[in-house]
Design a protein around this motif. Structure first.
Motif, PDB file in Angstrom:
ATOM      1  N   GLY A 378       0.812  -1.211   0.000  1.00 11.01           N
ATOM      2  CA  GLY A 378       0.000   0.000   0.000  1.00 11.01           C
ATOM      3  C   GLY A 378       0.846   1.261   0.000  1.00 11.01           C
ATOM      4  O   GLY A 378       0.526   2.251  -0.681  1.00 11.01           O
ATOM      5  N   LEU A 379       1.950   1.238   0.734  1.00  8.40           N
ATOM      6  CA  LEU A 379       2.851   2.390   0.772  1.00  8.40           C
ATOM      7  C   LEU A 379       3.518   2.584  -0.592  1.00  8.40           C
ATOM      8  O   LEU A 379       3.655   3.723  -1.075  1.00  8.40           O
ATOM      9  CB  LEU A 379       3.905   2.175   1.868  1.00  8.40           C
ATOM     10  N   LEU A 380       3.932   1.485  -1.221  1.00  9.10           N
ATOM     11  CA  LEU A 380       4.522   1.573  -2.557  1.00  9.10           C
ATOM     12  C   LEU A 380       3.543   2.206  -3.547  1.00  9.10           C
ATOM     13  O   LEU A 380       3.932   3.040  -4.374  1.00  9.10           O
ATOM     14  CB  LEU A 380       4.891   0.171  -3.066  1.00  9.10           C
ATOM     15  N   GLN A 381       2.284   1.834  -3.441  1.00  7.14           N
ATOM     16  CA  GLN A 381       1.280   2.366  -4.361  1.00  7.14           C
ATOM     17  C   GLN A 381       1.114   3.872  -4.184  1.00  7.14           C
ATOM     18  O   GLN A 381       1.019   4.619  -5.163  1.00  7.14           O
ATOM     19  CB  GLN A 381      -0.054   1.658  -4.146  1.00  7.14           C
ATOM     20  N   LEU A 382       1.098   4.327  -2.921  1.00 10.79           N
ATOM     21  CA  LEU A 382       0.969   5.767  -2.666  1.00 10.79           C
ATOM     22  C   LEU A 382       2.113   6.551  -3.299  1.00 10.79           C
ATOM     23  O   LEU A 382       1.905   7.600  -3.902  1.00 10.79           O
ATOM     24  CB  LEU A 382       0.965   6.041  -1.153  1.00 10.79           C
ATOM     25  N   VAL A 383       3.339   6.013  -3.143  1.00 11.82           N
ATOM     26  CA  VAL A 383       4.502   6.699  -3.712  1.00 11.82           C
ATOM     27  C   VAL A 383       4.462   6.631  -5.230  1.00 11.82           C
ATOM     28  O   VAL A 383       4.750   7.612  -5.929  1.00 11.82           O
ATOM     29  CB  VAL A 383       5.817   6.083  -3.166  1.00 11.82           C
ATOM     30  N   ASP A 408      -3.235   1.469   7.473  1.00 16.26           N
ATOM     31  CA  ASP A 408      -2.728   1.410   6.098  1.00 16.26           C
ATOM     32  C   ASP A 408      -2.143   2.766   5.728  1.00 16.26           C
ATOM     33  O   ASP A 408      -2.387   3.783   6.381  1.00 16.26           O
ATOM     34  CB  ASP A 408      -3.802   0.961   5.100  1.00 16.26           C
ATOM     35  N   ALA A 409      -1.354   2.775   4.665  1.00 16.10           N
ATOM     36  CA  ALA A 409      -0.565   3.952   4.312  1.00 16.10           C
ATOM     37  C   ALA A 409      -1.442   5.162   4.026  1.00 16.10           C
ATOM     38  O   ALA A 409      -1.116   6.286   4.437  1.00 16.10           O
ATOM     39  CB  ALA A 409       0.319   3.627   3.107  1.00 16.10           C
ATOM     40  N   LEU A 410      -2.560   4.961   3.336  1.00 16.77           N
ATOM     41  CA  LEU A 410      -3.427   6.093   3.001  1.00 16.77           C
ATOM     42  C   LEU A 410      -4.023   6.725   4.251  1.00 16.77           C
ATOM     43  O   LEU A 410      -4.089   7.957   4.366  1.00 16.77           O
ATOM     44  CB  LEU A 410      -4.543   5.631   2.057  1.00 16.77           C
ATOM     45  N   GLN A 411      -4.427   5.900   5.218  1.00 13.18           N
ATOM     46  CA  GLN A 411      -4.958   6.429   6.477  1.00 13.18           C
ATOM     47  C   GLN A 411      -3.927   7.302   7.173  1.00 13.18           C
ATOM     48  O   GLN A 411      -4.224   8.411   7.631  1.00 13.18           O
ATOM     49  CB  GLN A 411      -5.348   5.276   7.410  1.00 13.18           C
ATOM     50  N   GLN A 416      -1.893  12.568   8.825  1.00 18.85           N
ATOM     51  CA  GLN A 416      -0.733  13.444   9.025  1.00 18.85           C
ATOM     52  C   GLN A 416      -0.652  14.565   7.990  1.00 18.85           C
ATOM     53  O   GLN A 416       0.327  15.299   7.945  1.00 18.85           O
ATOM     54  CB  GLN A 416       0.559  12.622   9.002  1.00 18.85           C
ATOM     55  N   ASN A 417      -1.701  14.680   7.159  1.00 14.21           N
ATOM     56  CA  ASN A 417      -1.762  15.742   6.148  1.00 14.21           C
ATOM     57  C   ASN A 417      -0.540  15.715   5.228  1.00 14.21           C
ATOM     58  O   ASN A 417       0.062  16.745   4.934  1.00 14.21           O
ATOM     59  CB  ASN A 417      -1.872  17.119   6.839  1.00 14.21           C
ATOM     60  N   LEU A 418      -0.192  14.493   4.770  1.00 12.70           N
ATOM     61  CA  LEU A 418       1.011  14.318   3.947  1.00 12.70           C
ATOM     62  C   LEU A 418       0.712  14.109   2.473  1.00 12.70           C
ATOM     63  O   LEU A 418       1.638  14.039   1.661  1.00 12.70           O
ATOM     64  CB  LEU A 418       1.811  13.105   4.457  1.00 12.70           C
ATOM     65  N   LEU A 419      -0.567  14.004   2.113  1.00 11.48           N
ATOM     66  CA  LEU A 419      -0.899  13.758   0.712  1.00 11.48           C
ATOM     67  C   LEU A 419      -0.491  14.953  -0.141  1.00 11.48           C
ATOM     68  O   LEU A 419      -0.800  16.114   0.182  1.00 11.48           O
ATOM     69  CB  LEU A 419      -2.389  13.483   0.560  1.00 11.48           C
ATOM     70  N   GLN A 420       0.216  14.671  -1.222  1.00 12.28           N
ATOM     71  CA  GLN A 420       0.723  15.733  -2.089  1.00 12.28           C
ATOM     72  C   GLN A 420      -0.400  16.318  -2.943  1.00 12.28           C
ATOM     73  O   GLN A 420      -1.294  15.613  -3.390  1.00 12.28           O
ATOM     74  CB  GLN A 420       1.838  15.197  -2.996  1.00 12.28           C
ATOM     75  N   VAL A 421      -0.308  17.639  -3.155  1.00 12.95           N
ATOM     76  CA  VAL A 421      -1.298  18.340  -3.965  1.00 12.95           C
ATOM     77  C   VAL A 421      -0.887  18.243  -5.430  1.00 12.95           C
ATOM     78  O   VAL A 421       0.257  18.537  -5.785  1.00 12.95           O
ATOM     79  CB  VAL A 421      -1.399  19.815  -3.530  1.00 12.95           C
TER      80      VAL A 421
END
Length: 482
Positions: A378-383, A408-411, A416-421
């Protein structure tokens, strides 16, 4: 010592004893666990009392065959045990039950890598035998104490041909044997506890000479480092002895790890008369084709198979593939991740990079690493999607996932407000702000200092508090700076 490497050739044969990881001994039901109080894992059979009858441990035979198949040996179908007669205080029966004319595994080979070269080391045999007890010389001032707990523990003895020629090759060979026995689950490979022990037969001869020189046997080397150091010392000692007019004696020596030197224990005759004869208390055993084939089918993929798969099917470099095949737990973890994610290279980078660093720092292994393969996938997919950057994923999300197996990584990234814009309008605002903050740098860039693009990306990262997608930001900056 002067350099005599052009004059002499070193010839080395190794005998590696591996204690098999069975719960009971080779010929009786006594336990084999390490560290028990002395003489608490013994019975009349272990102690060789008159009238006792041994019975062969089937699992020990299976483990020996597993190693033989992994080493490309010929499996001997008609087997029997023999008595090897000699007296030693920690050998309670006055003989050792071993194999002589019918080793369960005949021939074979082990691939080693020394420097940039790879080659096969030929095996003479792999045979089954029972271990002796342990003499303890420093517990009492007057008497030697004997602990028979280890007596009767099943061993395989892996004997090479005199195929090794340097201490480094010997180091690589024992390293590979340890990896193999652990990979197959037949021995824990712990040399410090005596589960794996090595005897080195070392000789020298003039280059071009075909006849083997007089050999010296260095006994019971209990670490891979000690194997290398003992051989290095012996080679120098023997060459200096011959060059000064002396003669090498055939003898048994021991290694002093404090000084990295060897010392003589006893002189050895040309051949020991052990008076082998078939063990009358044990029936011969025959291995059927179906029995051997069943063991073969049960083997996990071996390191060499996975090395080829990782390079040919997954496109990994030889180095990355070798790192993943250092031990079976690492390979199993990688296989579990790539069963979910097809980003083979990224999975390899994470496992050999930040994850291995965490494991080393916390003295873990992949067998007890808390991050599940599903979490890593899941973390690999986010990156991969560009939703988070590698740095934030490694330093902020990964530690949280390790702490919480149900996260999970998305949660974690959302919390942590880390999702990139990636919204172009919002990114453009940050890009414009960054360029207006550094007009002089913009002028320099336009005059040819293209390396300043990293400075602008960093400024956007700061303004967005790390939320701007760096790839999209770089593209926007290049467009605006044309």
């Amino acid at each position: 010592m002067s350099d005599y490497s052009d004059k002499y050739e070193t010839v080395i044969g190794l005998e590696v004893h591996a204690q098999l990881a069975t719960a009971s001994k080779l010929f009786c039901g006594d336990a084999t666990s390490f560290g028990a109080a002395p003489n608490t894992q013994v019975s009349p059979i272990t102690l060789g009392h008159p009238g006792t009858l041994p019975k062969t441990n089937r699992l020990a035979v299976e483990y020996a065959i597993r190693m033989g198949i992994a080493c490309n040996c010929t499996i001997t179908q008609n087997n029997y045990f023999a008595r090897k007669n000699y007296f030693y205080p920690d050998l309670p029966k006055g003989y050792q039950t071993s194999q002589h004319t019918t080793p369960v595994c005949d021939g074979g080979r082990v691939l080693i890598k020394s420097g940039n070269d790879s080659r096969f080391i030929r095996l003479n045999r792999i045979h089954l035998e029972e271990d002796a007890g342990k003499s303890i010389h420093d517990m009492d001032e007057v008497y030697t104490c004997i602990d028979y707990n280890r007596a009767g523990t099943p061993l395989i003895e892996i004997v090479t041909e005199p195929d090794l020629h340097t201490a480094d090759e010997a180091y690589q060979y024992v390293t590979e044997i340890r990896r193999l026995v652990r990979w197959l689950g037949i021995c824990d490979g712990n040399m410090e506890e005596g589960s794996l022990r090595c005897d080195a037969n070392v000789s020298i001869r003039l280059k071009g000479e075909q006849k083997l020189g007089t050999k010296v046997e260095v006994k019971n080397l209990n670490s891979i480092r000690n194997v290398k150091k003992a051989i290095e010392f012996e080679v120098v000692r023997m060459i200096e002895l011959v060059e000064s007019g002396g003669t090498v004696k055939q003898e048994t020596r021991s290694f002093d790890a404090a000084t990295d030197t060897t010392f003589a224990i006893r002189e050895k005759e040309e051949a020991n008369d052990y008076r082998y004869f078939p063990e009358p208390d044990l029936a011969p055993f025959m291995l059927s084709d179906a029995f051997v084939e069943g063991i073969k089918k049960s083997l996990p993929p071996l390191p060499e198979q996975l090395l080829q798969q990782y390079q040919q099917q997954y496109g990994l470099s030889e180095y990355d593939a070798a790192q993943l095949c250092m031990d079976k737990e690492t390979a199993d973890y990688y296989n579990a991740v790539t069963a979910i994610s097809n980003n083979y290279k990224a999975a390899a980078n994470w496992i050999t990079g930040p994850i291995r660093q965490y494991i080393n720092e916390n003295k873990l292994d992949f067998g007890n690493f808390p991050l599940t393969p599903q979490q890593l996938a899941g973390l690999l997919q986010l990156v991969d999607e560009g939703s988070v950057g590698f740095s934030a994923a490694a330093t902020k999300i990964l530690p949280e996932l390790i702490k919480h197996r149900d996260a999970d990584a998305l949660q974690v990234a959302t919390a942590q407000n880390l999702l990139q814009v990636s919204d172009s309008g919002e990114l453009e605002l940050w890009v414009n702000q960054a360029l207006s903050n550094m007009p002089d740098k913009v002028t320099e860039y336009k005059k040819g200092k293209k390396g300043l693009i990293g400075l602008f990306v960093g400024e956007v990262k700061k303004l967005s508090k790390g939320k701007a997608d760096p790839k999209l930001v770089t593209g926007l900056l290049q467009e605006k700076l044309k």
